[in-house]
Write a protein that holds these residues in place. Structure first.
Motif, PDB file in Angstrom:
ATOM      1  N   ASN A  20      55.422 -32.939  47.070  1.00 47.99           N
ATOM      2  CA  ASN A  20      54.094 -33.488  47.350  1.00 47.99           C
ATOM      3  C   ASN A  20      53.864 -33.897  48.800  1.00 47.99           C
ATOM      4  O   ASN A  20      52.740 -34.212  49.162  1.00 47.99           O
ATOM      5  N   THR A  21      54.910 -33.942  49.625  1.00 47.50           N
ATOM      6  CA  THR A  21      54.772 -34.503  50.970  1.00 47.50           C
ATOM      7  C   THR A  21      55.571 -33.714  51.996  1.00 47.50           C
ATOM      8  O   THR A  21      56.676 -33.264  51.725  1.00 47.50           O
ATOM      9  N   PHE A  22      54.976 -33.576  53.182  1.00 49.82           N
ATOM     10  CA  PHE A  22      55.655 -33.010  54.351  1.00 49.82           C
ATOM     11  C   PHE A  22      55.909 -34.184  55.304  1.00 49.82           C
ATOM     12  O   PHE A  22      54.969 -34.853  55.727  1.00 49.82           O
ATOM     13  N   TYR A  23      57.176 -34.478  55.610  1.00 47.99           N
ATOM     14  CA  TYR A  23      57.550 -35.561  56.525  1.00 47.99           C
ATOM     15  C   TYR A  23      58.011 -34.949  57.837  1.00 47.99           C
ATOM     16  O   TYR A  23      58.671 -33.913  57.842  1.00 47.99           O
ATOM     17  N   TRP A  24      57.692 -35.613  58.958  1.00 43.63           N
ATOM     18  CA  TRP A  24      58.201 -35.131  60.238  1.00 43.63           C
ATOM     19  C   TRP A  24      58.377 -36.289  61.211  1.00 43.63           C
ATOM     20  O   TRP A  24      57.750 -37.327  61.100  1.00 43.63           O
ATOM     21  N   ILE A  25      59.270 -36.047  62.161  1.00 47.20           N
ATOM     22  CA  ILE A  25      59.498 -36.967  63.276  1.00 47.20           C
ATOM     23  C   ILE A  25      59.160 -36.198  64.537  1.00 47.20           C
ATOM     24  O   ILE A  25      59.655 -35.088  64.757  1.00 47.20           O
ATOM     25  N   TRP A  82      57.517 -41.368  63.040  1.00 49.02           N
ATOM     26  CA  TRP A  82      57.706 -40.762  61.736  1.00 49.02           C
ATOM     27  C   TRP A  82      56.375 -40.719  61.002  1.00 49.02           C
ATOM     28  O   TRP A  82      55.707 -41.733  60.840  1.00 49.02           O
ATOM     29  N   PHE A  83      55.972 -39.525  60.560  1.00 48.92           N
ATOM     30  CA  PHE A  83      54.697 -39.318  59.889  1.00 48.92           C
ATOM     31  C   PHE A  83      54.906 -38.584  58.571  1.00 48.92           C
ATOM     32  O   PHE A  83      55.959 -37.985  58.343  1.00 48.92           O
ATOM     33  N   SER A  84      53.869 -38.604  57.752  1.00 52.74           N
ATOM     34  CA  SER A  84      53.886 -37.818  56.525  1.00 52.74           C
ATOM     35  C   SER A  84      52.486 -37.277  56.259  1.00 52.74           C
ATOM     36  O   SER A  84      51.495 -37.834  56.717  1.00 52.74           O
ATOM     37  N   CYS A  85      52.432 -36.182  55.523  1.00 56.95           N
ATOM     38  CA  CYS A  85      51.166 -35.568  55.121  1.00 56.95           C
ATOM     39  C   CYS A  85      51.307 -35.172  53.660  1.00 56.95           C
ATOM     40  O   CYS A  85      52.276 -34.498  53.296  1.00 56.95           O
ATOM     41  N   TYR A 116      62.064 -33.056  63.944  1.00 57.51           N
ATOM     42  CA  TYR A 116      62.763 -32.909  62.662  1.00 57.51           C
ATOM     43  C   TYR A 116      61.726 -32.980  61.551  1.00 57.51           C
ATOM     44  O   TYR A 116      60.750 -33.705  61.658  1.00 57.51           O
ATOM     45  N   TYR A 117      61.957 -32.221  60.485  1.00 64.04           N
ATOM     46  CA  TYR A 117      61.046 -32.284  59.345  1.00 64.04           C
ATOM     47  C   TYR A 117      61.820 -32.175  58.042  1.00 64.04           C
ATOM     48  O   TYR A 117      62.950 -31.672  58.003  1.00 64.04           O
ATOM     49  N   GLN A 118      61.212 -32.656  56.971  1.00 61.14           N
ATOM     50  CA  GLN A 118      61.770 -32.588  55.623  1.00 61.14           C
ATOM     51  C   GLN A 118      60.600 -32.558  54.653  1.00 61.14           C
ATOM     52  O   GLN A 118      59.551 -33.141  54.926  1.00 61.14           O
ATOM     53  N   THR A 119      60.761 -31.887  53.530  1.00 63.79           N
ATOM     54  CA  THR A 119      59.672 -31.802  52.563  1.00 63.79           C
ATOM     55  C   THR A 119      60.145 -32.202  51.174  1.00 63.79           C
ATOM     56  O   THR A 119      61.338 -32.139  50.872  1.00 63.79           O
TER      57      THR A 119
END
Length: 199
Positions: A170-175, A181-184, A164-167
């Protein structure tokens, strides 16, 4: 002094008990009936967004805007962060369409025709005329400038597939598949946010 404290304690306890017994009578302020296949949400201007029969629509009262693109197949993802620049992602054709606030096509991008090979599995609006991209060819997150037609990777290769991902801008979040759970961020800094556990 003790009697005064005891009296205040009784008074507060009695008021608390009385307040708990009071009933709340809710009133219906408004309602919205939606028969769409997929309801996407509202924007800050009060418009609702939905998809029915692969037609993307924007509705407020009797005002209806629609966008349909049969040649690109099924809409995979919609990004409504900026209601003045809406992102429609068509994964089957590796393409993105940017729409204005009246759902007129501003830009159509076919990533298969890009000079840098990109196969998009995740996309979202970012800052300064850029889109977040998860490129499955190199398994990296990148930024695509749709005005200059330039792509740059900002993350290291991901070791696990994205579940799963969400943006946001300023940030790209993903599981990932292990529920980590990470972010970039836009500067390429990756962070471990935590582990998403099912209850």
């Amino acid at each position: 002094m003790q009697k005064l404290v005891y009296f205040l304690f009784l008074f507060c306890t009695f008021n608390a008990l009385t307040a708990q017994e009071a009933s709340i009578n809710p009133k219906l302020i408004s309602h919205y009936k939606n028969e769409a296949e997929q309801f996407l949400g509202y924007d800050s201007f009060g418009y609702s967004y939905q998809i029915t029969n692969n037609v993307f629509s924007k509705i407020k009262g009797k005002e209806i805007f629609e966008y349909k693109n049969v040649s690109l197949g099924k809409i995979t993802k919609v990004d409504l962060q900026n209601p003045l620049k809406i992102v429609l992602f068509y994964e089957d054709f590796n393409s993105v369409v940017l729409l204005d606030n009246q759902l007129n096509k501003m830009t159509e991008i076919n990533f298969s025709q890009n000079s840098t090979p990109i196969v998009v599995a995740g996309i979202g609006m970012s800052t300064q005329n850029q889109l977040w991209i998860y490129n499955t060819l190199n398994q990296q997150i990148g930024l695509f400038d749709y005005l200059k037609n330039e792509y740059k990777t900002v993350s290291i290769p991901l070791t696990e597939p994205i579940k799963y991902y969400q943006t946001d801008f300023n940030t790209f979040y993903w599981i990932d598949k292990n529920n980590n759970w990470f972010s970039c961020d836009i500067f390429g800094k990756n962070y471990f946010v935590g582990q998403n556990r099912r209850l």
